[in-house]
Design an enzyme around this catalytic site. Structure first.
Site, PDB file in Angstrom:
ATOM      1  N   TYR A 152       3.318  10.292 -70.703  1.00 14.00           N
ATOM      2  CA  TYR A 152       2.561  10.452 -71.956  1.00 14.00           C
ATOM      3  C   TYR A 152       1.709   9.219 -72.245  1.00 14.00           C
ATOM      4  CZ  TYR A 152       1.793  11.436 -76.971  1.00 14.00           C
ATOM      5  OH  TYR A 152       1.240  11.657 -78.209  1.00 14.00           O
ATOM      6  N   THR A 187       4.853  16.030 -87.778  1.00 14.09           N
ATOM      7  CA  THR A 187       4.396  17.342 -87.274  1.00 14.09           C
ATOM      8  C   THR A 187       5.561  17.949 -86.481  1.00 14.09           C
ATOM      9  OG1 THR A 187       3.656  16.628 -85.093  1.00 14.09           O
ATOM     10  CG2 THR A 187       2.059  16.349 -86.885  1.00 14.09           C
TER      11      THR A 187
HETATM   12  N1  LIG Z   1       2.596  13.655 -84.163  1.00 11.61           N
HETATM   13  C1  LIG Z   1       2.475  12.407 -83.746  1.00 11.61           C
HETATM   14  O1  LIG Z   1       3.242  11.507 -84.154  1.00 11.61           O
HETATM   15  C2  LIG Z   1       1.386  12.039 -82.781  1.00 11.61           C
HETATM   16  C3  LIG Z   1       1.176  10.665 -82.537  1.00 11.61           C
HETATM   17  C4  LIG Z   1       0.168  10.293 -81.656  1.00 11.61           C
HETATM   18  C5  LIG Z   1      -0.595  11.243 -81.025  1.00 11.61           C
HETATM   19  N2  LIG Z   1      -0.363  12.568 -81.274  1.00 11.61           N
HETATM   20  C6  LIG Z   1      -1.190  13.543 -80.565  1.00 11.61           C
HETATM   21  O2  LIG Z   1      -1.812  14.384 -81.512  1.00 11.61           O
HETATM   22  C7  LIG Z   1      -2.048  15.654 -80.897  1.00 11.61           C
HETATM   23  C8  LIG Z   1      -1.515  16.751 -81.803  1.00 11.61           C
HETATM   24  O3  LIG Z   1      -0.128  16.566 -81.972  1.00 11.61           O
HETATM   25  P1  LIG Z   1       0.704  17.244 -83.154  1.00 11.61           P
HETATM   26  O4  LIG Z   1       1.701  16.237 -83.566  1.00 11.61           O
HETATM   27  O5  LIG Z   1      -0.220  17.820 -84.149  1.00 11.61           O
HETATM   28  O6  LIG Z   1       1.478  18.378 -82.323  1.00 11.61           O
HETATM   29  P2  LIG Z   1       1.832  19.908 -82.659  1.00 11.61           P
HETATM   30  O7  LIG Z   1       2.911  20.241 -81.692  1.00 11.61           O
HETATM   31  O8  LIG Z   1       2.076  20.087 -84.109  1.00 11.61           O
HETATM   32  O9  LIG Z   1       0.476  20.681 -82.271  1.00 11.61           O
HETATM   33  C9  LIG Z   1       0.030  20.760 -80.943  1.00 11.61           C
HETATM   34  C10 LIG Z   1      -0.694  22.085 -80.765  1.00 11.61           C
HETATM   35  O10 LIG Z   1      -1.209  22.100 -79.415  1.00 11.61           O
HETATM   36  C11 LIG Z   1      -1.000  23.411 -78.898  1.00 11.61           C
HETATM   37  N3  LIG Z   1      -0.946  23.381 -77.435  1.00 11.61           N
HETATM   38  C12 LIG Z   1       0.043  22.870 -76.659  1.00 11.61           C
HETATM   39  N4  LIG Z   1      -0.240  23.073 -75.368  1.00 11.61           N
HETATM   40  C13 LIG Z   1      -1.436  23.710 -75.309  1.00 11.61           C
HETATM   41  C14 LIG Z   1      -2.235  24.195 -74.266  1.00 11.61           C
HETATM   42  N5  LIG Z   1      -1.892  24.043 -72.970  1.00 11.61           N
HETATM   43  N6  LIG Z   1      -3.400  24.824 -74.579  1.00 11.61           N
HETATM   44  C15 LIG Z   1      -3.756  24.993 -75.868  1.00 11.61           C
HETATM   45  N7  LIG Z   1      -3.034  24.547 -76.908  1.00 11.61           N
HETATM   46  C16 LIG Z   1      -1.878  23.917 -76.632  1.00 11.61           C
HETATM   47  C17 LIG Z   1       0.331  23.858 -79.514  1.00 11.61           C
HETATM   48  O11 LIG Z   1       0.485  25.267 -79.456  1.00 11.61           O
HETATM   49  C18 LIG Z   1       0.205  23.310 -80.938  1.00 11.61           C
HETATM   50  O12 LIG Z   1      -0.401  24.252 -81.795  1.00 11.61           O
HETATM   51  C19 LIG Z   1      -1.394  15.610 -79.514  1.00 11.61           C
HETATM   52  O13 LIG Z   1      -2.378  15.286 -78.545  1.00 11.61           O
HETATM   53  C20 LIG Z   1      -0.412  14.461 -79.651  1.00 11.61           C
HETATM   54  O14 LIG Z   1      -0.117  13.864 -78.415  1.00 11.61           O
HETATM   55  C21 LIG Z   1       0.611  12.991 -82.140  1.00 11.61           C
END
Ligand SMILES: NC(=O)c1ccc[n+]([C@@H]2O[C@H](COP(=O)([O-])OP(=O)(O)OC[C@H]3O[C@@H](n4cnc5c(N)ncnc54)[C@H](O)[C@@H]3O)[C@@H](O)[C@H]2O)c1
Length: 256
Positions: A152, A187
Site C-alpha cells: 500500500y 470511512t
Molecule cells: N480512509 C483513510 O483513512 C484513507 C487514508 C489515506 C488514503 N485513503 C485513500 O482514499 C481512497 C478512498 O478510501 P476510503 O477510505 O474512502 O475507502 P472506502 O472503502 O470507503 O471507499 C472505496 C471505494 O472504492 C471502491 N472500489 C474498490 N475497489 C474498486 C475497483 N477495483 N474498481 C472500482 N471501485 C473500487 C469501493 O467499492 C468503495 O466504494 C483510497 O484510495 C484510500 O487508499 C484513505
C-alpha cells in the site's frame, strides 16, 4: 470557488467514503458527476436520488477497458469532462516476508495502476477538449511507512510521483494534476482498525488534532484543487492529515 456550475466530473470509488463525500459536494456545487465503482447497488441508489445529475458506472478501475468505457459514458451522458477525482483504493496487508504475490498485485494494481489508467484516459479526452483538472488520492503513507503495509505505502508513493509526472507532461495541454495525501479518515476502509480501542489510541497518540478526519473534510480540499482558485497549483501534494505528518517526534507535552 466559482467555476463549478455546469461542469462535468468523474469520481472513481465514489460509492463510499472519501469518493462519496467528494461526489456530494460536487453535486451541491452544480457539477454533473459520473461515479465509477464496483458497488452496483449503491450506484443505483445514488443515480435514483440524483436523476439527471449523476450516472453510476459499474467499473473495475484496474481494467483499462472499463476506464475507457467510463470516459465514453461520461461524455455521452453529459457532453464533456472537466474534472476527475481518482479515489478508488484498498489494500491487502501483509508482512514483506509473508505477503503473497497475488495480494501484492491486488494492492498495487488497485492503488497505483488504476490511477495510471484513469489519468491516461481522462487526460486523453481533456487534452483534445481544452484542458481540465485531475486530483489523485494518495495517502500520508506515500511519505510514512506502515507495518504490514509495504504494498500500500509503495503504491501510494507511486501515486504521488505519477501525479508529478502527469503535471509535467500535461501542463502544456492546460491540464493540472495534483494529489491529496489524507491522514486517518473515518470511512469503511478504516473502521475495522479504529474500532479496536488500543489501535485507535495508538493513532490518536500520533495525530496532533487527536481525532480522525471526516470524509467530508477531504471534499473541500479536493474541490479547491480543481477550482480556478487553484489555477497555478500543479503537481502539488496536499497533506490533509490533522498535522499527523509533523508529529514524528514523541509527544513530550505529557512530561511538561
Ligand atoms: N480512509 C483513510 O483513512 C484513507 C487514508 C489515506 C488514503 N485513503 C485513500 O482514499 C481512497 C478512498 O478510501 P476510503 O477510505 O474512502 O475507502 P472506502 O472503502 O470507503 O471507499 C472505496 C471505494 O472504492 C471502491 N472500489 C474498490 N475497489 C474498486 C475497483 N477495483 N474498481 C472500482 N471501485 C473500487 C469501493 O467499492 C468503495 O466504494 C483510497 O484510495 C484510500 O487508499 C484513505
Amino acid at each position: 470557488m466559482t467555476n463549478f456550475q455546469g461542469k462535468v466530473a468523474i469520481v472513481t470509488g465514489g460509492a463510499s467514503g472519501i469518493g462519496s463525500a467528494i461526489t456530494h459536494r460536487l453535486l451541491e456545487a452544480g457539477v454533473k458527476v459520473a461515479v465509477a465503482d464496483l458497488n452496483e447497488a449503491k450506484l443505483k441508489e445514488m443515480e435514483d436520488a440524483n436523476a439527471g445529475n449523476l450516472i453510476g458506472v459499474v467499473a473495475n478501475v484496474t481494467k483499462e477497458a472499463d476506464i475507457e468505457a467510463l470516459v465514453k459514458k461520461t461524455v455521452e451522458a453529459f457532453g464533456s469532462l472537466d474534472f476527475a477525482f481518482n479515489v478508488a483504493g484498498a489494500s491487502k496487508a501483509g508482512a514483506i516476508t509473508e505477503q503473497s504475490e497475488e495480494d501484492w498485485d491486488f494492492t498495487v494494481d488497485l492503488c497505483l495502476k488504476s490511477v495510471f489508467l484513469s489519468v491516461k484516459h481522462e487526460a486523453k479526452y481533456m487534452k483534445e477538449h481544452g484542458g481540465g483538472a485531475i486530483v489523485n488520492i494518495a495517502s500520508l503513507n506515500a511519505h510514512v511507512p506502515m507495518f504490514y503495509g509495504a504494498a500500500y505505502s509503495s503504491a501510494k508513493a507511486g501515486v504521488e510521483m505519477l501525479t508529478k509526472n502527469a503535471a509535467l507532461e500535461l501542463a502544456q495541454h492546460q491540464i493540472r494534476v495534483n494529489a491529496i495525501l489524507p491522514g486517518l479518515i473515518s470511512t469503511p476502509l478504516t473502521s475495522d482498525l479504529t474500532k479496536v480501542e488500543a489501535i485507535n489510541d495508538a493513532y490518536m497518540d500520533r495525530i496532533p488534532m487527536r481525532r480522525a478526519g471526516e470524509a467530508d473534510e477531504m471534499a473541500g480540499p479536493a474541490l479547491f484543487l480543481v477550482s480556478e482558485d487553484a489555477s497555478y497549483v500543479n503537481g502539488a501534494s496536499l497533506l490533509v492529515d490533522g498535522a499527523w505528518a509533523v508529529s514524528g517526534y514523541p509527544d513530550l507535552s505529557k512530561f511538561m
